[in-house]
Design an enzyme around this catalytic site. Structure first.
Site, PDB file in Angstrom:
ATOM      1  N   LEU A  77       0.863  -1.183   0.000  1.00  0.00           N
ATOM      2  CA  LEU A  77       0.000   0.000   0.000  1.00  0.00           C
ATOM      3  C   LEU A  77       0.898   1.231   0.000  1.00  0.00           C
ATOM      4  O   LEU A  77       1.596   1.512   0.972  1.00  0.00           O
ATOM      5  CB  LEU A  77      -0.912  -0.028   1.233  1.00  0.00           C
ATOM      6  CG  LEU A  77      -1.770  -1.301   1.363  1.00  0.00           C
ATOM      7  CD1 LEU A  77      -2.511  -1.326   2.695  1.00  0.00           C
ATOM      8  CD2 LEU A  77      -2.761  -1.408   0.200  1.00  0.00           C
ATOM      9  N   ASN A  78       0.898   1.955  -1.124  1.00  0.00           N
ATOM     10  CA  ASN A  78       1.883   3.018  -1.357  1.00  0.00           C
ATOM     11  C   ASN A  78       1.205   4.349  -1.672  1.00  0.00           C
ATOM     12  O   ASN A  78       1.665   5.112  -2.503  1.00  0.00           O
ATOM     13  CB  ASN A  78       2.814   2.597  -2.517  1.00  0.00           C
ATOM     14  CG  ASN A  78       3.946   3.572  -2.746  1.00  0.00           C
ATOM     15  OD1 ASN A  78       4.603   4.003  -1.815  1.00  0.00           O
ATOM     16  ND2 ASN A  78       4.162   3.958  -3.997  1.00  0.00           N
ATOM     17  N   GLY A  79       0.092   4.611  -0.990  1.00  0.00           N
ATOM     18  CA  GLY A  79      -0.651   5.838  -1.298  1.00  0.00           C
ATOM     19  C   GLY A  79      -0.309   7.025  -0.424  1.00  0.00           C
ATOM     20  O   GLY A  79      -0.764   8.137  -0.665  1.00  0.00           O
ATOM     21  N   GLY A  80       0.523   6.798   0.613  1.00  0.00           N
ATOM     22  CA  GLY A  80       0.740   7.848   1.614  1.00  0.00           C
ATOM     23  C   GLY A  80       1.928   8.740   1.321  1.00  0.00           C
ATOM     24  O   GLY A  80       2.928   8.325   0.726  1.00  0.00           O
ATOM     25  N   LYS A  91       5.920   8.585   0.920  1.00  0.00           N
ATOM     26  CA  LYS A  91       6.612   8.153   2.130  1.00  0.00           C
ATOM     27  C   LYS A  91       7.586   7.019   1.827  1.00  0.00           C
ATOM     28  O   LYS A  91       8.636   6.887   2.463  1.00  0.00           O
ATOM     29  CB  LYS A  91       5.590   7.692   3.178  1.00  0.00           C
ATOM     30  CG  LYS A  91       6.211   7.384   4.519  1.00  0.00           C
ATOM     31  CD  LYS A  91       5.168   7.047   5.556  1.00  0.00           C
ATOM     32  CE  LYS A  91       5.830   6.792   6.914  1.00  0.00           C
ATOM     33  NZ  LYS A  91       4.846   6.451   7.943  1.00  0.00           N
ATOM     34  N   ASN A 215       1.310  -2.561   4.565  1.00  0.00           N
ATOM     35  CA  ASN A 215       1.703  -1.159   4.442  1.00  0.00           C
ATOM     36  C   ASN A 215       3.187  -1.095   4.097  1.00  0.00           C
ATOM     37  O   ASN A 215       3.998  -1.818   4.685  1.00  0.00           O
ATOM     38  CB  ASN A 215       1.476  -0.412   5.761  1.00  0.00           C
ATOM     39  CG  ASN A 215       0.019  -0.368   6.156  1.00  0.00           C
ATOM     40  OD1 ASN A 215      -0.857  -0.560   5.322  1.00  0.00           O
ATOM     41  ND2 ASN A 215      -0.251  -0.133   7.420  1.00  0.00           N
ATOM     42  N   ILE A 216       3.562  -0.218   3.180  1.00  0.00           N
ATOM     43  CA  ILE A 216       4.965  -0.168   2.762  1.00  0.00           C
ATOM     44  C   ILE A 216       5.868   0.336   3.875  1.00  0.00           C
ATOM     45  O   ILE A 216       7.071   0.096   3.867  1.00  0.00           O
ATOM     46  CB  ILE A 216       5.135   0.667   1.472  1.00  0.00           C
ATOM     47  CG1 ILE A 216       6.464   0.298   0.800  1.00  0.00           C
ATOM     48  CG2 ILE A 216       5.018   2.167   1.753  1.00  0.00           C
ATOM     49  CD1 ILE A 216       6.558   0.612  -0.647  1.00  0.00           C
ATOM     50  N   ASP A 217       5.292   1.016   4.887  1.00  0.00           N
ATOM     51  CA  ASP A 217       6.134   1.503   5.980  1.00  0.00           C
ATOM     52  C   ASP A 217       6.248   0.507   7.136  1.00  0.00           C
ATOM     53  O   ASP A 217       6.833   0.810   8.172  1.00  0.00           O
ATOM     54  CB  ASP A 217       5.644   2.859   6.493  1.00  0.00           C
ATOM     55  CG  ASP A 217       4.252   2.815   7.101  1.00  0.00           C
ATOM     56  OD1 ASP A 217       3.690   1.718   7.262  1.00  0.00           O
ATOM     57  OD2 ASP A 217       3.714   3.894   7.423  1.00  0.00           O
ATOM     58  N   LYS A 360       6.149   5.281  11.580  1.00  0.00           N
ATOM     59  CA  LYS A 360       5.182   6.367  11.425  1.00  0.00           C
ATOM     60  C   LYS A 360       5.774   7.716  11.842  1.00  0.00           C
ATOM     61  O   LYS A 360       5.299   8.765  11.434  1.00  0.00           O
ATOM     62  CB  LYS A 360       3.938   6.099  12.280  1.00  0.00           C
ATOM     63  CG  LYS A 360       3.233   4.780  11.994  1.00  0.00           C
ATOM     64  CD  LYS A 360       2.597   4.763  10.626  1.00  0.00           C
ATOM     65  CE  LYS A 360       1.815   3.476  10.372  1.00  0.00           C
ATOM     66  NZ  LYS A 360       1.341   3.382   8.982  1.00  0.00           N
TER      67      LYS A 360
END
Length: 472
Positions: A77-80, A91, A215-217, A360
């Site tokens: 998930l790379n939308g942030g 991010k 999540n990618i992070d 985060k």
């Protein structure tokens, strides 16, 4: 504007309004459903619905690990954006370890798998309109890596005026007055956008059966061969279509979404969905002992089936926001894990905490940059020199919020192998080769500055006041 462009604009605006009406109807229905829900029907999941990871791993691995891997697709998930850490752009492009970005580490992990097992595990990035352009530019650097990379875009929706419940956007444009009136509607949009992109069908045609979504992070979200084997080795009639990795809740995780049992089915409950009177109950680490890591294993064929049957029923989360100009708006969002109730034979697996390592804040960044972790083939693992399996609790003050400022405050990252707790507040800098042990609290009051000298060892110390290291 040509006649064709005008027709397209009208069609898009008509489509946008139709979708918005559907969302508002759904939100209204979700609110009614929430009021009608019998709270006493909610309960923690029963034991068979949450399997311990050790039980899954005890089955061992087959000789044909490659066969299982060739059925897998990794989706990040790379939308942030990195705005919360003071960075511009996606991010995923922030450097987190040895000048490697989140995206670099992800590519290294999958390339290592493909080389080790001679497989073809592709990487798929779900971008948003915020991250798509910058991400695609950077992907050129991975051309010669042994990883096929695909991208697709999640939807964009107009923010809604809180008073009028009308879209704030005046047209389909995204510049000028319209610059901040659009938003990506949460990662629950993955199912529709993945299906609509055509990529879902393309991957199924290539023999892919499952996606591993994270999540990618989250630097702990690596491909786990034991969970994958559990998925692909089930009998066809009882094939598990959805696995959610959960882990034990600590005081730091009380706001994380949790799995509940409602009328016999697993469901994800987010804190935004909990009435205020029950928030403390939701946060309880004794009643709800686990939380969702957002590491998910999902059947591609099941996504296709549910999309084509319009059976992907996700609860709407109403997220209030205030724009820079002071206007109050709402965003209607969905969570990817909320779909667990729609899939057959869904399961939670209680995984080790090491599989949940999100970055985060710069406090998280300090942990993953330190000697607490070693880096190999894109994966971070806790140093064997650390005597405790848990990570220290780190809380850096507002002077450290932005990555660039944070980096200037450390000449080198301190030794944290024996650290339990670190709180830093105010104008504080660290010299080279500082060692932190036990509980360390450093507080520089307003107007004061504290410079921790190079080579210092702080163990169970409280440092406050004004401490300047003078140049000689």
């Amino acid at each position: 504007m040509t006649q064709f462009q005008e027709v397209m604009r009208q069609q898009l605006e008509s489509s946008m309004h139709t979708e918005l009406e559907k969302l508002l109807d759904t939100a209204s229905g979700a609110e009614k459903e929430c009021k009608d829900t019998q709270l006493d029907k909610l309960s923690p999941p029963s034991a068979p619905q949450i399997q311990p990871y050790d039980k899954i791993a005890a089955r061992g691995l087959p000789d044909n690990v490659a066969d299982s891997l060739n059925k897998l697709v990794v989706v990040k998930l790379n939308g942030g954006l990195g705005t919360s850490m003071g960075c511009k752009g996606p991010k995923s492009l922030i450097s987190v370890r040895n000048e490697n970005t989140f995206l670099d580490l992800t590519v290294q992990q999958i390339e290592h798998l493909n080389k080790t097992y001679n497989t073809d595990v592709p990487l798929v990035l779900m971008n948003s309109f915020n991250t798509d352009e910058d991400t695609k530019k950077i992907l050129q650097k991975y051309t010669h890596h042994r990883v096929k990379i695909h991208t697709f875009n999640q939807s964009r929706y107009p923010r809604i005026n809180k008073e009028s419940l009308l879209p704030v956007a005046t047209n389909m444009g995204m510049t000028g007055q319209n610059a901040d009136v659009w938003y990506p509607p949460g990662h629950g949009d993955i199912y529709a956008s993945f299906y609509n992109s055509g990529l879902l069908d393309q991957l199924i045609a290539q023999g892919k059966e499952y996606i591993f979504v994270s999540n990618i992070d989250n630097l702990g979200a690596t491909v786990d061969l034991h969970i994958l084997h559990h998925l692909v080795s089930q009998p066809n009639g009882k094939r598990c279509e959805f696995i959610m990795e959960v882990t034990d809740k600590t005081r730091a995780d009380v706001k994380g979404g949790t799995l509940i049992q409602y009328e016999g089915k697993l469901r994800l409950l987010e804190i935004a969905q909990v009435p205020k009177a029950h928030v403390d109950e939701f946060k309880s680490v004794t009643k709800f002992k686990i939380f969702n890591t957002n590491n998910l294993w999902i059947s591609l064929a099941a996504i296709k089936r549910l999309q084509e049957q319009s059976a992907m029923d996700l609860e709407i989360i109403v997220n209030p926001k205030t724009l820079d100009g002071g206007q109050n708006v709402i965003q209607l969002e969905t969570a990817v894990g909320a779909a667990i109730k729609c899939f057959d034979n869904a399961l939670g697996i209680n995984v080790p905490r090491s599989r949940f390592l999100p970055v985060k804040t710069t406090s998280d960044l300090l942990l993953v940059m330190s000697n607490l972790y070693s880096l190999e083939a894109g994966s971070l693992t806790m140093s064997h020199k650390r005597e405790f399996p848990t990570t220290p609790h780190v809380k850096l003050g507002s002077s450290f919020t932005k990555v660039q400022e944070y980096l200037t405050r450390f000449e080198s990252i301190p030794d944290m192998l024996e650290l339990d707790h670190l709180t830093v507040s105010g104008d504080v800098t660290f010299g080279k080769h500082v060692s932190l042990k036990g509980t360390v609290i450093i507080i520089a009051n307003h107007g004061d500055r504290i410079d921790i000298p190079a080579g210092s060892m702080l163990e169970n110390k409280i440092v406050s006041g004004n401490l300047r290291i003078l140049d000689h």
